[in-house]
Design a protein around this motif. Structure first.
Motif, PDB file in Angstrom:
ATOM      1  N   ILE A   1      45.584  41.404  10.681  1.00  0.00           N
ATOM      2  CA  ILE A   1      44.102  41.763  11.250  1.00  0.00           C
ATOM      3  C   ILE A   1      44.854  43.241  12.519  1.00  0.00           C
ATOM      4  O   ILE A   1      45.074  43.220  13.131  1.00  0.00           O
ATOM      5  CB  ILE A   1      43.136  41.068  12.872  1.00  0.00           C
ATOM      6  CG1 ILE A   1      43.348  40.102  11.593  1.00  0.00           C
ATOM      7  CG2 ILE A   1      42.626  41.213  12.905  1.00  0.00           C
ATOM      8  CD1 ILE A   1      42.607  39.125  12.902  1.00  0.00           C
TER       9      ILE A   1
ATOM     10  N   ASP B   1      42.541  50.034   5.096  1.00  0.00           N
ATOM     11  CA  ASP B   1      41.079  49.684   4.888  1.00  0.00           C
ATOM     12  C   ASP B   1      41.324  50.167   3.081  1.00  0.00           C
ATOM     13  O   ASP B   1      40.327  50.202   2.530  1.00  0.00           O
ATOM     14  CB  ASP B   1      39.984  50.355   5.197  1.00  0.00           C
ATOM     15  CG  ASP B   1      40.816  52.453   5.671  1.00  0.00           C
ATOM     16  OD1 ASP B   1      41.377  52.473   5.078  1.00  0.00           O
ATOM     17  OD2 ASP B   1      39.657  52.977   5.644  1.00  0.00           O
TER      18      ASP B   1
ATOM     19  N   GLN C   1      33.954  38.754   3.609  1.00  0.00           N
ATOM     20  CA  GLN C   1      34.410  38.416   5.255  1.00  0.00           C
ATOM     21  C   GLN C   1      35.278  38.917   5.940  1.00  0.00           C
ATOM     22  O   GLN C   1      35.824  39.560   7.171  1.00  0.00           O
ATOM     23  CB  GLN C   1      33.820  36.888   5.449  1.00  0.00           C
ATOM     24  CG  GLN C   1      34.174  36.582   6.621  1.00  0.00           C
ATOM     25  CD  GLN C   1      34.397  34.679   6.819  1.00  0.00           C
ATOM     26  OE1 GLN C   1      34.565  33.691   6.005  1.00  0.00           O
ATOM     27  NE2 GLN C   1      33.288  34.056   8.386  1.00  0.00           N
ATOM     28  N   GLU C   2      36.559  39.079   5.428  1.00  0.00           N
ATOM     29  CA  GLU C   2      37.925  38.736   6.099  1.00  0.00           C
ATOM     30  C   GLU C   2      37.523  40.276   6.201  1.00  0.00           C
ATOM     31  O   GLU C   2      38.449  41.010   7.470  1.00  0.00           O
ATOM     32  CB  GLU C   2      39.194  38.039   5.144  1.00  0.00           C
ATOM     33  CG  GLU C   2      39.611  36.910   5.107  1.00  0.00           C
ATOM     34  CD  GLU C   2      40.510  36.277   3.746  1.00  0.00           C
ATOM     35  OE1 GLU C   2      41.021  35.390   4.393  1.00  0.00           O
ATOM     36  OE2 GLU C   2      40.185  37.161   3.117  1.00  0.00           O
TER      37      GLU C   2
ATOM     38  N   GLN D   1      35.804  42.044   6.346  1.00  0.00           N
ATOM     39  CA  GLN D   1      35.331  43.117   7.952  1.00  0.00           C
ATOM     40  C   GLN D   1      35.358  42.560   9.030  1.00  0.00           C
ATOM     41  O   GLN D   1      34.929  42.949  10.390  1.00  0.00           O
ATOM     42  CB  GLN D   1      33.040  42.327   8.066  1.00  0.00           C
ATOM     43  CG  GLN D   1      32.174  42.610   7.001  1.00  0.00           C
ATOM     44  CD  GLN D   1      31.031  41.607   6.994  1.00  0.00           C
ATOM     45  OE1 GLN D   1      31.297  40.288   6.661  1.00  0.00           O
ATOM     46  NE2 GLN D   1      30.227  41.951   5.660  1.00  0.00           N
ATOM     47  N   LYS D   2      36.499  41.868   9.386  1.00  0.00           N
ATOM     48  CA  LYS D   2      37.488  41.071  10.866  1.00  0.00           C
ATOM     49  C   LYS D   2      37.942  42.549  10.304  1.00  0.00           C
ATOM     50  O   LYS D   2      39.012  42.051  11.364  1.00  0.00           O
ATOM     51  CB  LYS D   2      37.557  39.619  10.369  1.00  0.00           C
ATOM     52  CG  LYS D   2      36.086  38.666  10.098  1.00  0.00           C
ATOM     53  CD  LYS D   2      36.545  36.722  10.894  1.00  0.00           C
ATOM     54  CE  LYS D   2      35.202  36.347  10.846  1.00  0.00           C
ATOM     55  NZ  LYS D   2      35.740  34.678  10.834  1.00  0.00           N
ATOM     56  N   HIS D   3      38.305  42.843   9.999  1.00  0.00           N
ATOM     57  CA  HIS D   3      39.532  43.985   9.202  1.00  0.00           C
ATOM     58  C   HIS D   3      40.967  43.520   9.599  1.00  0.00           C
ATOM     59  O   HIS D   3      42.009  43.867   9.301  1.00  0.00           O
ATOM     60  CB  HIS D   3      39.890  44.865  10.905  1.00  0.00           C
ATOM     61  CG  HIS D   3      38.495  45.144  11.326  1.00  0.00           C
ATOM     62  ND1 HIS D   3      38.254  46.164  11.032  1.00  0.00           N
ATOM     63  CD2 HIS D   3      37.283  44.922  12.605  1.00  0.00           C
ATOM     64  CE1 HIS D   3      36.675  46.582  11.596  1.00  0.00           C
ATOM     65  NE2 HIS D   3      36.764  46.066  12.076  1.00  0.00           N
ATOM     66  N   TYR D   4      40.368  42.293   8.599  1.00  0.00           N
ATOM     67  CA  TYR D   4      42.183  41.856   7.956  1.00  0.00           C
ATOM     68  C   TYR D   4      42.289  43.141   7.169  1.00  0.00           C
ATOM     69  O   TYR D   4      42.030  43.360   5.588  1.00  0.00           O
ATOM     70  CB  TYR D   4      41.731  40.530   7.251  1.00  0.00           C
ATOM     71  CG  TYR D   4      41.947  39.135   7.742  1.00  0.00           C
ATOM     72  CD1 TYR D   4      42.604  38.416   8.006  1.00  0.00           C
ATOM     73  CD2 TYR D   4      40.603  39.018   8.990  1.00  0.00           C
ATOM     74  CE1 TYR D   4      42.976  37.325   8.614  1.00  0.00           C
ATOM     75  CE2 TYR D   4      40.928  37.992   9.621  1.00  0.00           C
ATOM     76  CZ  TYR D   4      41.646  36.996   9.798  1.00  0.00           C
ATOM     77  OH  TYR D   4      41.611  35.625  10.407  1.00  0.00           O
TER      78      TYR D   4
ATOM     79  N   PRO E   1      47.225  36.375  12.682  1.00  0.00           N
ATOM     80  CA  PRO E   1      46.399  35.507  12.677  1.00  0.00           C
ATOM     81  C   PRO E   1      47.829  33.821  12.472  1.00  0.00           C
ATOM     82  O   PRO E   1      48.151  34.027  11.907  1.00  0.00           O
ATOM     83  CB  PRO E   1      45.672  35.093  11.890  1.00  0.00           C
ATOM     84  CG  PRO E   1      45.629  36.078  10.639  1.00  0.00           C
ATOM     85  CD  PRO E   1      46.813  36.878  11.098  1.00  0.00           C
TER      86      PRO E   1
ATOM     87  N   THR F   1      41.330  27.457  11.378  1.00  0.00           N
ATOM     88  CA  THR F   1      40.735  28.635  10.551  1.00  0.00           C
ATOM     89  C   THR F   1      39.054  29.894  10.732  1.00  0.00           C
ATOM     90  O   THR F   1      39.210  30.436  10.591  1.00  0.00           O
ATOM     91  CB  THR F   1      41.880  29.217  10.185  1.00  0.00           C
ATOM     92  OG1 THR F   1      41.211  28.865   8.766  1.00  0.00           O
ATOM     93  CG2 THR F   1      42.669  28.941  10.001  1.00  0.00           C
TER      94      THR F   1
ATOM     95  N   GLN G   1      37.949  29.130   8.092  1.00  0.00           N
ATOM     96  CA  GLN G   1      37.779  29.670   7.007  1.00  0.00           C
ATOM     97  C   GLN G   1      37.802  28.159   6.554  1.00  0.00           C
ATOM     98  O   GLN G   1      38.363  26.910   6.944  1.00  0.00           O
ATOM     99  CB  GLN G   1      38.287  30.340   6.251  1.00  0.00           C
ATOM    100  CG  GLN G   1      38.472  31.453   6.975  1.00  0.00           C
ATOM    101  CD  GLN G   1      39.515  32.551   6.780  1.00  0.00           C
ATOM    102  OE1 GLN G   1      40.580  32.410   5.286  1.00  0.00           O
ATOM    103  NE2 GLN G   1      39.996  33.535   7.159  1.00  0.00           N
TER     104      GLN G   1
END
Length: 610
Positions: free
Chosen positions: A51, A60, A71-72, A74-77, A94, A477, A479
């Motif tokens: 992350i 990005d 979803q990942e 958006q969480k900056h994974y 993580p 997690t 998920q």
């Protein structure tokens, strides 16, 4: 891009300086942090997710987020192997990407009736008939029997000029006795050896008292090579260059030394008193430890030396007495190595009149069929599925891994246990096998391994039907823990490779399921997997008259046996020389056996009670 960048990793609290343009995975390796990286950084497995918290990087970029969920993103994974740093950065590793608190198999079986180690210690008695002439001094080694040990002139000078009692350490690892250490005083009680299982994923060691055979301590670590790739072919490719070989050899010795630090700390034993080591590992791991170019191991039917490698510990950089010999159990073929020979020693197959089968399924699978008269082996690319890798929600056996699963056929309700009783964060090998067998019994999987739409827990996913084993609100997690269409295809491929390999040996030697009397399941596969589910899913045939034994870490047990007994070393060499190897890459029967094994459970004649 020039200059350097500082990269901070939490929650480890580690900072490392790397060249600008380096990947985050390279920074993780430089920091000495172990993370999931099955493909070795080629961008294929998506296990090295991190992350991005702050700093300049291309987190990005399309390559950095390929294969990640919305979803990942958006969480900056981002994917560590495909993300490059251009300035000071901070990343969170993580929980699902970490390899902390692994459950590593250490249990072993003693198989030594008479202790006869290659290294012994003897107090010196000197009788002087002429104090001015060395030739007129009689040197006696208390308790020693055998040929006169080889020693250097300097060693002889030290012994004959000693004013007080002294002790010599003698090794026979090279086939003849030679003095490797001289100490003042009587130190005969301090004689220790090291048994090591050098695995692709884990390294396990035992510190043993060579005088008594007592195990003083046991320890284990993850193999530091895993950040360079979990598959053997990935490491072979890396080791084709000298720089790659140096990195992988350093990682192997670093892992062994990490085990040694744990052992000596737990036992209070000094590293200088460890004067013998036996190592069992697959052929690739042994070659990487020795710094050999493993390129020949890519060739089918390659001729592999079957003699044990014996080298100085100091030469390899192993942190024990530098003059100690390192005895590597001999290899049989390019993918059947000293670890499989260790399994054979542990099982006693080579001394039994009964027909026996050894199955050791890890990142690579080894299968041995035979008895005291003959032995034959194959290796199969079972892949790391049985260790929890290569599966979308898969993980190695560590805290929070689902290790056992049941599904109620009438209601579809799922029950499971996790390692350590922690909140689930993924599923390990034994759990995947349980889940697959339970899904078949509940009608969620058909005999081809296809997930049936409309069944309880099944939904449409990006790859097609997928089964929700545990919803995200119940996981560590956040998920969902899933078994997808591609996961099942990978698992079916792994089980077909294993069962097909066994089938090749059975066909070649005209063996039926009723002929085998003893089945030995080695490693974590044999220790933790439910043998009933293993047969139901079709990983191994249903040997209707056989007794199934879990032999634990047979590789470690074999190394320990060779450490304590010169006879066991001779047996290891004899096993390696006599064992036939069938290379499945060029065997015509394997394709047919594999094709039949892709169905659940497999060929009807292999599962007579189904």
């Amino acid at each position: 891009m020039t200059g350097t960048c500082q990269v901070f990793f939490s929650p480890m609290g580690k900072t490392v300086t790397v060249a600008a343009g380096s990947t985050v995975l390279a920074a993780i390796r430089s920091a000495g942090i172990l993370v999931e990286s099955i493909c070795g950084g080629k961008g294929e497995c998506n296990k090295c997710r991190v992350i991005h918290v702050r700093g300049d990087c291309d987190a990005d970029a399309p390559a950095a987020v390929r294969g990640l969920t919305e979803q990942e993103v958006q969480k900056h994974y981002c994917r560590a192997c495909q993300t490059h740093v251009s300035g000071d950065c901070e990343f969170i590793i993580p929980i699902e990407s970490r390899t902390d608190s692994p459950k590593i198999l250490q249990n072993h079986h003693e198989s030594i009736s008479e202790i006869d180690p290659a290294v012994t210690k003897h107090r010196i008695t000197i009788t002087r008939t002429d104090s001015h002439n060395l030739a007129h001094r009689s040197i006696q080694l208390e308790g020693y029997r055998g040929p006169r040990p080889h020693m250097t002139r300097d060693q002889l000078q030290r012994i004959t000029t000693a004013h007080d009692t002294c002790t010599v350490t003698i090794t026979r690892s090279g086939g003849f006795p030679e003095v490797i250490r001289i100490e003042d005083g009587d130190t005969t009680s301090r004689n220790y050896g090291l048994a090591i299982d050098l695995g692709t994923t884990t390294v396990v060691g035992l510190l043993v008292d060579l005088n008594t055979g007592r195990v003083c301590a046991g320890a284990s670590v993850l193999n530091q090579q895993i950040t360079h790739g979990e598959e053997l072919l990935t490491r072979i490719a890396m080791a084709k260059t000298e720089a790659g070989r140096v990195k992988l050899q350093s990682a192997a010795t670093g892992s062994i030394n990490a085990v040694i630090r744990q052992l000596t700390k737990a036992s209070g034993i000094d590293t200088g008193d460890i004067c013998d080591t036996c190592i069992a590992g697959n052929t690739v791991m042994a070659w990487l430890l020795l710094g050999r170019d493993p390129s020949p191991l890519e060739l089918a039917n390659a001729e592999i030396p079957r003699e044990p490698a014996i080298v100085l510990a100091g030469t390899l950089g192993i942190s024990i007495n530098p003059d100690a010999r390192v005895f590597c159990l001999p290899d049989v073929s390019r993918f059947v190595g000293g670890d499989a020979v260790g399994d054979a020693i542990t099982s006693g197959m080579h001394r039994s009149g009964e027909l026996s089968l050894i199955v050791d399924l890890g990142t690579n699978g080894e299968v041995i069929l035979g008895n005291a008269d003959w032995m034959a082996s194959v290796s199969c690319a079972s892949g790391p599925a049985f260790e929890g890798a290569g599966i979308s929600s898969g993980m190695r056996a560590m805290s929070g891994a689902i290790d056992h699963v049941t599904i109620d056929p009438s209601t579809g309700a799922v029950a499971f246990t996790t390692i350590g009783g922690a909140k689930p964060r993924g599923i390990c090998g034994s759990g995947i096998i349980d889940a697959a067998a339970a899904m078949v019994a509940a009608g969620i999987l058909d005999f081809t391994g296809r997930i049936i739409a409309g069944k309880p827990g099944v939904r449409d996913g990006p790859e097609g039907p997928e089964y929700v084993l545990v919803p995200g609100e119940k996981t560590a997690t956040g998920q969902d823990i899933l078994i997808t269409k591609n996961d099942m295809a990978y698992l079916i491929d792994s089980k077909a490779a294993a069962c097909g390999a066994i089938g090749v040996l059975m066909n070649t030697y005209r063996v039926g399921t009723s002929d085998v009397r003893q089945v030995f399941l080695a490693g974590a596969f044999g220790a933790y997997a439910d043998t009933k589910k293993v047969v139901e899913f079709g990983i191994i045939p249903d040997f209707i008259h056989a007794t199934i034994h879990g032999i634990g870490n047979g590789s470690l047990s074999g190394a320990c046996a060779a450490l304590l007994s010169q006879k066991k070393r001779e047996e290891a060499v004899d096993i390696a020389r006599r064992m036939v190897y069938i290379d499945l890459l060029v065997d015509a029967d394997f394709i047919e056996e594999y094709a039949a094994a892709v169905y659940i459970p497999g060929k009807p004649e292999y599962f007579p009670r189904r």
